[in-house]
Design an enzyme around this catalytic site. Structure first.
Site, PDB file in Angstrom:
ATOM      1  N   PHE A 288      10.005  55.657 -88.293  1.00  0.00           N
ATOM      2  CA  PHE A 288       9.203  54.822 -89.194  1.00  0.00           C
ATOM      3  C   PHE A 288       7.854  55.497 -89.334  1.00  0.00           C
ATOM      4  O   PHE A 288       7.138  55.701 -88.345  1.00  0.00           O
ATOM      5  CB  PHE A 288       8.994  53.416 -88.619  1.00  0.00           C
ATOM      6  CG  PHE A 288       8.067  52.549 -89.460  1.00  0.00           C
ATOM      7  CD1 PHE A 288       8.572  51.505 -90.210  1.00  0.00           C
ATOM      8  CD2 PHE A 288       6.694  52.776 -89.498  1.00  0.00           C
ATOM      9  CE1 PHE A 288       7.732  50.703 -90.994  1.00  0.00           C
ATOM     10  CE2 PHE A 288       5.844  51.988 -90.273  1.00  0.00           C
ATOM     11  CZ  PHE A 288       6.364  50.957 -91.017  1.00  0.00           C
ATOM     12  N   GLU A 289       7.509  55.824 -90.553  1.00  0.00           N
ATOM     13  CA  GLU A 289       6.159  56.285 -90.835  1.00  0.00           C
ATOM     14  C   GLU A 289       5.865  56.053 -92.304  1.00  0.00           C
ATOM     15  O   GLU A 289       6.747  56.173 -93.154  1.00  0.00           O
ATOM     16  CB  GLU A 289       5.946  57.756 -90.453  1.00  0.00           C
ATOM     17  CG  GLU A 289       6.902  58.731 -91.053  1.00  0.00           C
ATOM     18  CD  GLU A 289       6.699  60.168 -90.542  1.00  0.00           C
ATOM     19  OE1 GLU A 289       5.979  60.368 -89.555  1.00  0.00           O
ATOM     20  OE2 GLU A 289       7.287  61.083 -91.147  1.00  0.00           O
TER      21      GLU A 289
END
Length: 392
Positions: A288-289
């Site tokens: 997740f980014e």
């Protein structure tokens, strides 16, 4: 007069039925994955239907309907960033990916309709494309990864790389023996943002199959980043497995020494440095980014990736894209430019980021399961929080 009231009542009933259909349509995504949902969340969703029915009953008892405000499902907000979700996936990931996308749509994107970019080193099947399009609101782009981005560059000794993988299998280094995993880490570190499909966007949100989104996201994270001068956002930060990156830190230190002109005076290197000046193995978990593509396209980050690529650690060791991204972020950005999305409930097995306090009322995850609470020794998030801002 009575006829007018009857007509208005029939029109209101029609609008109400359409509204209930929309509620049911949204609910079916989550109920189809009910095993993954916390019971309190299911109760909340049921309450939505009950409240809607009660409201209709009350309205039907009134003599007149003054106004019906029509809100279009999936209507695009007036203000939206130049952004897309980017997903590296394969045809075989279809089931897990559809479940993830259904949650992401329900929790956020059905209100914003951001587009998706799906990337694969093999062609996507027509069935994959059709089934993905059936669960998302945004436009879908399907891209084939260029062979030169998913192969060995000419400066890599493939015999040495094969021997290294064999050695990592014997030493039981996680994913060390999977050739495709090495290519994936290299691609995510330095190439996904170079795909032509990404050229039109400034922001990206990375998503992977089988992850979960546990909370309503009632604002636009892309616009939050854009308006607040952020360049990189994360949910989970942990310590890397030391055996996968034996020379990454020293290689990074050499790069910094040889490229001092690229290193800003104020950065986040304290986040990744231990008391002896070595690497504490902290990194942002990159599955997740949310980030600024211009940062990855910058001279500084490009020079850093190229330096690492030439060193060979993506193939001779098992350098992951998470520590590579993280070292790039901490080297070139300061704390004010990096954001912890503590209000986004996110799960990537086996770890949770789960909001606390009032924010948890929008979630079905348990706040005590969040990694910085349950696994303090493994998590680095509170270390990030404790760092002073550069202007402090």
């Amino acid at each position: 007069m009575a006829a007018g009231r009857d007509l208005r009542g029939m029109l209101f009933l029609l609008v109400a039925l359409v509204g209930l259909f929309v509620v049911w349509r949204d609910l079916r995504y989550d109920f189809s994955f009910a095993s993954d949902l916390h019971q309190t969340e299911l109760a909340r969703r049921k309450e939505v239907v009950t409240t809607t029915l009660t409201s209709i009953a009350v309205q039907m008892q009134t003599e007149t309907v003054t106004e019906v405000v029509q809100i279009k499902q999936g209507q695009t907000p007036a203000e939206r960033a130049s952004a897309a979700f980017v997903i590296l996936t394969r045809n075989k990931d279809l089931k897990g990916l559809r479940e993830t996308l259904a949650q992401l749509e329900d929790r956020f994107n059905r209100r914003y309709n951001y587009p998706y970019v799906f990337l694969n080193n093999e062609p996507f099947s027509d069935d994959f494309k059709a089934r993905i399009k059936s669960v998302v609101s945004g436009e879908c782009h399907f891209g084939l990864i260029p062979n030169e981005h998913w192969s060995y560059p000419d400066y890599i000794n493939q015999t040495r790389a094969a021997e290294a993988r064999k050695d990592m299998i014997e030493r039981k280094i996680i994913y060390g023996g999977k050739e495709s995993y090495h290519h994936m880490c290299r691609y995510e570190s330095g190439f996904f943002y170079r795909h032509p499909l990404m050229d039109q966007f400034k922001w990206y949100w990375r998503v992977e199959p089988d992850v979960k989104f546990a909370c309503d996201i009632d604002y636009d994270p892309f616009m939050f980043m854009q308006k607040n001068g952020k360049k990189y956002g994360f949910t989970i930060s942990i310590k890397e497995v030391a055996e996968t990156i034996p020379t990454l830190w020293n290689t990074t230190m050499r790069f910094m020494k040889e490229n001092k002109h690229l290193i800003p005076e104020k950065n986040l290197m304290d986040f990744v440095t231990d008391s002896k000046g070595g690497y504490n193995r902290c990194h942002f978990w990159s599955n997740f980014e949310i980030g600024d593509l211009d940062f990855l396209r910058s001279e500084q980050y490009s020079a850093y990736f190229d330096y690492l690529d030439r060193a060979g650690g993506f193939f001779y060791e098992r350098w992951g894209d998470a520590p590579v991204h993280s070292l790039g972020v901490t080297m070139f950005l300061n704390k004010n430019e990096v954001h912890w999305f503590d209000d986004i409930g996110y799960f990537h097995g086996p770890l949770w980021n789960c909001p606390k306090g009032e924010a948890n009322k929008k979630c079905w995850c348990l706040e005590e399961d969040s990694i910085e609470t349950r696994n303090k020794g493994w998590s680095c998030t509170l270390n990030f929080v404790a760092l002073p801002a550069p202007d402090a």
